[in-house]
Design a protein around this motif. Structure first.
Motif, PDB file in Angstrom:
ATOM      1  N   VAL A  97      -8.131  14.793   3.555  1.00  0.00           N
ATOM      2  CA  VAL A  97      -6.489  14.825   3.680  1.00  0.00           C
ATOM      3  C   VAL A  97      -6.011  13.772   4.282  1.00  0.00           C
ATOM      4  O   VAL A  97      -4.996  13.256   3.835  1.00  0.00           O
ATOM      5  N   VAL A  98      -6.425  13.482   5.417  1.00  0.00           N
ATOM      6  CA  VAL A  98      -5.831  12.366   6.176  1.00  0.00           C
ATOM      7  C   VAL A  98      -5.960  11.080   5.418  1.00  0.00           C
ATOM      8  O   VAL A  98      -4.998  10.545   5.089  1.00  0.00           O
ATOM      9  N   GLY A  99      -7.125  10.722   4.778  1.00  0.00           N
ATOM     10  CA  GLY A  99      -7.575   9.697   4.231  1.00  0.00           C
ATOM     11  C   GLY A  99      -6.567   9.516   2.842  1.00  0.00           C
ATOM     12  O   GLY A  99      -5.977   8.570   2.450  1.00  0.00           O
ATOM     13  N   ARG A 100      -6.510  10.676   2.206  1.00  0.00           N
ATOM     14  CA  ARG A 100      -5.579  10.866   1.134  1.00  0.00           C
ATOM     15  C   ARG A 100      -4.247  10.541   1.235  1.00  0.00           C
ATOM     16  O   ARG A 100      -3.502   9.695   0.717  1.00  0.00           O
ATOM     17  N   VAL A 101      -3.605  10.866   2.390  1.00  0.00           N
ATOM     18  CA  VAL A 101      -2.148  11.028   2.825  1.00  0.00           C
ATOM     19  C   VAL A 101      -2.077   9.156   2.956  1.00  0.00           C
ATOM     20  O   VAL A 101      -1.011   8.695   2.734  1.00  0.00           O
ATOM     21  N   LEU A 102      -2.965   8.894   3.878  1.00  0.00           N
ATOM     22  CA  LEU A 102      -2.883   7.400   4.239  1.00  0.00           C
ATOM     23  C   LEU A 102      -2.899   6.458   3.156  1.00  0.00           C
ATOM     24  O   LEU A 102      -2.250   5.503   3.036  1.00  0.00           O
ATOM     25  N   GLY A 103      -3.773   6.783   2.239  1.00  0.00           N
ATOM     26  CA  GLY A 103      -4.016   6.150   1.029  1.00  0.00           C
ATOM     27  C   GLY A 103      -2.848   6.314   0.152  1.00  0.00           C
ATOM     28  O   GLY A 103      -2.483   5.047  -0.513  1.00  0.00           O
ATOM     29  N   GLN A 104      -2.025   7.210   0.041  1.00  0.00           N
ATOM     30  CA  GLN A 104      -0.886   7.085  -0.629  1.00  0.00           C
ATOM     31  C   GLN A 104       0.231   6.483  -0.153  1.00  0.00           C
ATOM     32  O   GLN A 104       1.069   5.726  -0.686  1.00  0.00           O
ATOM     33  N   ILE A 105       0.172   6.171   1.248  1.00  0.00           N
ATOM     34  CA  ILE A 105       1.217   5.374   1.937  1.00  0.00           C
ATOM     35  C   ILE A 105       0.817   4.034   1.760  1.00  0.00           C
ATOM     36  O   ILE A 105       1.934   3.278   1.143  1.00  0.00           O
ATOM     37  N   VAL A 106      -0.533   3.550   1.765  1.00  0.00           N
ATOM     38  CA  VAL A 106      -0.757   2.256   1.208  1.00  0.00           C
ATOM     39  C   VAL A 106      -0.160   2.022  -0.084  1.00  0.00           C
ATOM     40  O   VAL A 106       0.529   0.798  -0.336  1.00  0.00           O
ATOM     41  N   GLU A 107      -0.472   2.799  -0.936  1.00  0.00           N
ATOM     42  CA  GLU A 107      -0.172   2.772  -2.398  1.00  0.00           C
ATOM     43  C   GLU A 107       1.511   2.450  -2.487  1.00  0.00           C
ATOM     44  O   GLU A 107       1.931   1.770  -3.519  1.00  0.00           O
ATOM     45  N   MET A 108       2.339   3.203  -1.763  1.00  0.00           N
ATOM     46  CA  MET A 108       3.756   2.997  -1.771  1.00  0.00           C
ATOM     47  C   MET A 108       4.202   1.770  -0.984  1.00  0.00           C
ATOM     48  O   MET A 108       5.432   1.645  -0.415  1.00  0.00           O
ATOM     49  N   GLY A 109       3.315   0.759  -0.540  1.00  0.00           N
ATOM     50  CA  GLY A 109       3.729  -0.308   0.381  1.00  0.00           C
ATOM     51  C   GLY A 109       3.835  -0.156   1.469  1.00  0.00           C
ATOM     52  O   GLY A 109       4.697  -0.875   2.398  1.00  0.00           O
ATOM     53  N   SER A 110       3.154   0.716   2.258  1.00  0.00           N
ATOM     54  CA  SER A 110       3.247   0.998   3.573  1.00  0.00           C
ATOM     55  C   SER A 110       4.468   1.445   3.870  1.00  0.00           C
ATOM     56  O   SER A 110       4.811   1.371   5.103  1.00  0.00           O
ATOM     57  N   PRO A 148     -12.567   5.400  11.904  1.00  0.00           N
ATOM     58  CA  PRO A 148     -13.318   6.153  11.242  1.00  0.00           C
ATOM     59  C   PRO A 148     -12.474   7.453  11.060  1.00  0.00           C
ATOM     60  O   PRO A 148     -12.186   8.283  12.243  1.00  0.00           O
ATOM     61  N   PHE A 149     -12.680   8.247   9.941  1.00  0.00           N
ATOM     62  CA  PHE A 149     -11.976   9.609  10.063  1.00  0.00           C
ATOM     63  C   PHE A 149     -12.822  10.480  10.659  1.00  0.00           C
ATOM     64  O   PHE A 149     -12.174  11.571  11.429  1.00  0.00           O
ATOM     65  N   SER A 150     -14.007  10.291  10.846  1.00  0.00           N
ATOM     66  CA  SER A 150     -15.063  11.014  11.750  1.00  0.00           C
ATOM     67  C   SER A 150     -14.427  11.230  13.194  1.00  0.00           C
ATOM     68  O   SER A 150     -14.858  12.119  14.167  1.00  0.00           O
ATOM     69  N   ALA A 151     -13.685  10.183  13.644  1.00  0.00           N
ATOM     70  CA  ALA A 151     -13.245  10.229  15.044  1.00  0.00           C
ATOM     71  C   ALA A 151     -12.003  10.921  15.466  1.00  0.00           C
ATOM     72  O   ALA A 151     -11.658  11.257  16.381  1.00  0.00           O
ATOM     73  N   ILE A 152     -11.282  11.103  14.257  1.00  0.00           N
ATOM     74  CA  ILE A 152      -9.885  12.085  14.297  1.00  0.00           C
ATOM     75  C   ILE A 152     -10.032  13.428  14.905  1.00  0.00           C
ATOM     76  O   ILE A 152     -10.905  14.207  14.149  1.00  0.00           O
ATOM     77  N   THR A 153      -9.274  13.718  15.904  1.00  0.00           N
ATOM     78  CA  THR A 153      -9.436  15.176  16.406  1.00  0.00           C
ATOM     79  C   THR A 153      -7.831  16.053  16.116  1.00  0.00           C
ATOM     80  O   THR A 153      -7.923  17.014  15.918  1.00  0.00           O
ATOM     81  N   ALA A 154      -6.945  15.115  15.680  1.00  0.00           N
ATOM     82  CA  ALA A 154      -5.672  15.581  15.101  1.00  0.00           C
ATOM     83  C   ALA A 154      -4.954  14.961  14.362  1.00  0.00           C
ATOM     84  O   ALA A 154      -4.922  13.604  14.630  1.00  0.00           O
ATOM     85  N   PHE A 155      -4.291  15.328  13.462  1.00  0.00           N
ATOM     86  CA  PHE A 155      -3.079  14.679  12.488  1.00  0.00           C
ATOM     87  C   PHE A 155      -2.083  15.732  12.377  1.00  0.00           C
ATOM     88  O   PHE A 155      -2.220  16.682  11.933  1.00  0.00           O
ATOM     89  N   VAL A 156      -0.832  15.279  12.730  1.00  0.00           N
ATOM     90  CA  VAL A 156       0.542  15.827  12.937  1.00  0.00           C
ATOM     91  C   VAL A 156       1.498  15.050  12.075  1.00  0.00           C
ATOM     92  O   VAL A 156       1.696  13.956  12.308  1.00  0.00           O
TER      93      VAL A 156
END
Length: 167
Positions: free
Chosen positions: A23-36, A103-111
């Motif tokens: 989910v985090v990857g998808r959200v950040l990926g969408q931000i990249v697609e929108m020109g950050s 890496p996504f495996s290092a993430i412990t929280a996303f808010v």
């Protein structure tokens, strides 16, 4: 019938954690697609284990945050990049630019406090449970520029998954 739950031969906890990190990857990926550019008032607090495999941060930050740190993606970030395994971003700490690879495996929280959404993850690195730490203080908005983060009273938009592994 026994009250004991048998050990699962299917690693459900790992599968769910991996899916939630996607989910985090998808959200950040969408931000990249929108020109950050972050839409509306959205902004992200991302907490990660600094000593996890694959984490690349400046030595000064690793010394200041030997276990865990929280970064803010809001106003002042650049070169956001996302791949299947993690993300990279440029941030400024005390007016010193830095590149972070997480890496996504290092993430412990996303808010995302703009919409009262949060995910908490189990540490995937053995014996790396969260410890108290200072915020990284990057991208700090000017006072009054954005509303303060508040805790949700019922936690309805915060997803925590902890399967309590048997040892």
């Amino acid at each position: 019938m026994s009250d004991e739950t048998p050990d699962s031969l299917i690693p459900y906890d790992e599968i769910v954690q991996e899916a939630l990190r996607a989910v985090v990857g998808r959200v950040l990926g969408q931000i990249v697609e929108m020109g950050s550019e972050l839409p509306g008032n959205h902004h992200f607090y991302i907490t990660f284990k600094t000593g996890a495999p694959g984490v690349s941060i400046p030595t000064s930050l690793r010394e200041r945050f030997p276990d865990e740190m929280t970064i803010v993606l809001q106003n002042k970030f650049w070169d956001l990049g996302v791949d299947d395994d993690g993300f990279t971003v440029g941030l400024s700490f005390n007016a010193v630019p830095a590149k972070l690879d997480i890496p996504f495996s290092a993430i412990t929280a996303f808010v995302d406090p703009a919409v009262d959404f949060g995910l908490q993850f189990q540490a995937t690195v053995a014996d790396m449970s969260p410890e108290e730490h200072e915020d990284a203080e990057n991208d700090v908005p000017e006072p009054g520029e954005h509303p303060a983060v508040t805790e949700s009273e019922d936690g309805s938009n915060v997803v925590t998954v902890d399967f309590g592994r048997k040892k």
